[in-house]
Design a protein around this motif. Sequence first.
Motif, short mmCIF file in Angstrom:
data_model
loop_
_atom_site.label_atom_id
_atom_site.label_comp_id
_atom_site.label_asym_id
_atom_site.label_seq_id
_atom_site.Cartn_x
_atom_site.Cartn_y
_atom_site.Cartn_z
N ILE A 213 0.87 -1.18 0.00
CA ILE A 213 0.00 0.00 0.00
C ILE A 213 0.90 1.22 0.00
CG2 ILE A 213 -1.88 1.14 1.19
CD1 ILE A 213 -2.24 -1.48 2.74
N GLN A 214 0.62 2.15 -0.85
CA GLN A 214 1.47 3.33 -0.91
C GLN A 214 1.30 4.17 0.33
OE1 GLN A 214 0.83 5.23 -4.78
NE2 GLN A 214 2.93 4.62 -5.10
N ALA A 215 2.39 4.80 0.70
CA ALA A 215 2.37 5.58 1.93
C ALA A 215 1.38 6.72 1.82
CB ALA A 215 3.77 6.14 2.20
N GLY A 216 0.54 6.84 2.78
CA GLY A 216 -0.34 8.00 2.83
C GLY A 216 -1.67 7.83 2.15
N VAL A 217 -1.89 6.71 1.49
CA VAL A 217 -3.17 6.55 0.79
C VAL A 217 -4.30 6.44 1.79
CG1 VAL A 217 -4.51 4.92 -0.54
CG2 VAL A 217 -2.27 5.56 -1.32
N ILE A 218 -4.11 5.57 2.78
CA ILE A 218 -5.18 5.38 3.76
C ILE A 218 -5.33 6.61 4.63
CG2 ILE A 218 -5.91 3.94 5.68
CD1 ILE A 218 -4.57 1.64 4.37
N THR A 219 -4.18 7.22 4.97
CA THR A 219 -4.24 8.44 5.77
C THR A 219 -5.08 9.49 5.07
OG1 THR A 219 -1.99 7.94 6.40
CG2 THR A 219 -2.80 10.11 6.96
N ILE A 222 -8.85 8.60 4.96
CA ILE A 222 -9.61 8.80 6.20
C ILE A 222 -9.85 10.29 6.46
CG2 ILE A 222 -9.52 8.54 8.70
CD1 ILE A 222 -8.10 5.94 8.33
N ILE A 223 -8.79 11.08 6.28
CA ILE A 223 -8.95 12.52 6.53
C ILE A 223 -9.98 13.11 5.57
CG2 ILE A 223 -7.76 14.73 6.45
CD1 ILE A 223 -5.30 13.39 7.41
N VAL A 226 -13.61 12.07 6.56
CA VAL A 226 -14.16 12.73 7.74
C VAL A 226 -14.45 14.21 7.46
CG1 VAL A 226 -13.63 13.44 10.08
CG2 VAL A 226 -13.12 11.14 9.36
#
Lengths: 273, 157
Positions: A213-219, A222-223, A226
């Motif tokens: 998973i590439q860094a920051g995709v899920i971060t 989620i942001i 929301v």
Amino acid sequence: MEEEEWNNKGGPGAGPGSGVWLGINGYPAPRAPRPHSLHSSVSPALLSSLILLVSAPALAARRGRQTEAMLTLLVLTAAVLLGAAPRSDAIVIYTGWERHALVGSDVRLSCSFFSWRWTSEDVTFSWSYRPDGARDSISIFHYTGGAPYVDNKGPFRERLEFVGNPARRDGSILIRNLDFNDNGTFTCDAKNPPDIVGRPSSVRLLVFEKVPIQAGVITGAIIGVVLGLLILVVAIYYLMRFLVARRVFNLSVRPALQSNPALHYPIHSLRAK
Amino acid sequence: MLILLCGIIFLHVAAIALLFVSTIVSAWTVNPTSSGDLWVNCTSSNGAYNCETLETGVWIQVVQALMILSIIFSFLSLFLFFCQLFTLQKGGRFFLTGTFQILASLFVMSGAIIYTIMSPEWTAPSDSFGFAYILAWVAFPLAFISGLIYVILRKRE
């Protein structure tokens, strides 16, 4: 214009029109270098600028739609003539920056180039491979004279395939059944005679067991979700307030209408007067 | 009255500062040779620091997102507090400000809990938790109390 100049100069085995020139021994002779590009580029540019200079004031004097159309046509032809003049910029080669692939899968390494000249018949593509941590690179693919030559001795024997289209300036290769040993840097070098000055471009191949998973995709996801929900809630709140305010307005107007029947039939009341 | 206002604002700003420090400073897990946090792992060998970005996992990214969201919501609640200070009618409660601040504290809480549970996946058992991790846990009740005060407070004059 250029071909006519060349024909007049003549050469071994000169014949009408362009084609393969036969040398003294009957083998195809190497093409003579083209006449200096400055000469051929000056004439169309000079011609178009002269035409523009002469006709623009004359056209500008007369107004009307026809003159505008003619002026745009002139500008376009000038641009085309200027653009067709051969430049002497270098060839620019494009490959990807990095390619990620899974073990056992196939990967297509693309290579294309940009050149001011037309694609010649002697266009060449060559790929070389440098493993991770090694210092030397080996050549694994070469396309020349209209035929591809793939690696048949090195690490990619029987796994390499040429899937490019040289006429469209595409020199891509396909590597099958990847392994962890295939990690490394692939360099593509393309030449489009007489445009041969250029820098080869490299693409790095990374082989994974499973796609990370590439860094920051899920971060970021989620942001984003929301904050999006927050904006949605705020928007709905203001919309409800606006709607309720309108309904309140409707409710307060209707009793006023009911109490005064003259407001319902203003025309009749006017006629009565 | 003014003292109360200053105290509330000071509490709020302190919560935001704690959140910032906790998110940015690289001290969530420490051991004698390296320190790691949500973003990078720094190892020091012979006095030279070598930082490399964390290998991407699902849960560490969730913790990153929750910490950033808590900072955003805390800032929003501070901004809303100043808005409501001038626009709220007398006797009204700072509901919106309190809601945002409580949401921020909940985000910090979930982030810290997820980090606590999932950290054995990406840290060695010999690592101990650093002070940034503790700051995150301290920021949670601070923000929560601040939010509660906003909800209970009534506007005067």
